[in-house]
Design a protein around this motif. Sequence first.
Motif, mmCIF file in Angstrom:
data_model
loop_
_atom_site.group_PDB
_atom_site.id
_atom_site.type_symbol
_atom_site.label_atom_id
_atom_site.label_comp_id
_atom_site.label_asym_id
_atom_site.label_seq_id
_atom_site.Cartn_x
_atom_site.Cartn_y
_atom_site.Cartn_z
ATOM 1 N N GLU A 181 0.748 -1.219 -0.528
ATOM 2 C CA GLU A 181 0.204 0.369 -0.277
ATOM 3 C C GLU A 181 0.854 1.500 0.177
ATOM 4 O O GLU A 181 0.302 3.009 -0.566
ATOM 5 N N PRO A 184 2.840 4.196 -4.387
ATOM 6 C CA PRO A 184 1.633 5.751 -5.261
ATOM 7 C C PRO A 184 1.772 4.492 -6.533
ATOM 8 O O PRO A 184 2.383 4.061 -7.387
ATOM 9 N N ASP A 185 0.470 5.029 -6.270
ATOM 10 C CA ASP A 185 -0.486 5.028 -7.379
ATOM 11 C C ASP A 185 0.032 5.530 -8.634
ATOM 12 O O ASP A 185 -0.163 4.756 -9.658
ATOM 13 N N GLY A 188 1.748 3.404 -11.477
ATOM 14 C CA GLY A 188 1.418 2.813 -12.015
ATOM 15 C C GLY A 188 2.256 1.218 -12.722
ATOM 16 O O GLY A 188 2.303 1.242 -13.914
ATOM 17 N N TRP A 189 2.532 0.646 -11.521
ATOM 18 C CA TRP A 189 3.841 -0.017 -12.096
ATOM 19 C C TRP A 189 3.286 -1.022 -11.498
ATOM 20 O O TRP A 189 1.458 -1.190 -10.941
ATOM 21 N N ASP A 190 2.974 -2.192 -13.131
ATOM 22 C CA ASP A 190 2.506 -3.578 -12.475
ATOM 23 C C ASP A 190 3.756 -4.646 -11.344
ATOM 24 O O ASP A 190 3.880 -4.209 -11.039
#
Length: 224
Positions: A181, A184-185, A188-190
Amino acid sequence: MDTVRAAFRNECQRLEEVLRGLDEPDLDRPTPCPPWAVRDLLAHVRAGAGRLVDMLAAPAPQRAEVDAAEYFGTAKFTPEVDRARIDVARREARELPAVREVADGFARAWRSADAAVTAQPPGRLVRTRHGDAMTLTEFLRTRVVEVGVHGLDLADALHRQPWLTPTAAEVIAGLLTGDLESVPDALGWDRLTLVRKATGRAALTDREQALVDQAGVRWLTFGG
């Protein structure tokens, strides 16, 4: 334990499939872990995957002292330790010179370890070769890291797409970051990208580094 054991099995099965499709010249390709060639790196992975057999045959320690994150401490990546690791892998690689021998040796190692784990009671403790006392589950987590992350190195050496399995990616990503969590979103990493970036297998861009610093992400110390 069920999640970690599934990740270990899945990643080892996938690597075994890859090994059985290699040609002899593949073993001499250079890897991103110099001075190892593919055969040397595979000897290292084979030893790491099978290490639990001897550990589980030894007496259990009284209590756990470290978890999987603490196991990957800087003391395990000193120049002296690295030199010994390199030399041992190169020596063991010479014992199984052919592709079929390499594949069969890895299969025996990980399947023996898996069978040994299956026979253990819940809460089993183990002592590592470094002297760390850990729960079996936590040590098996480190084996998922070893097989999965070095699988990325092998994929690069063999010029193949990474084969990291979803279960292993979940275990490794969670361990390397300490808290998924916290990533950071906006990055954009998978999970595959996260594992590559967190272990230094892919460089951070300036933007990514700024976002990581801003979020206070602290990667787990992880050597080769």
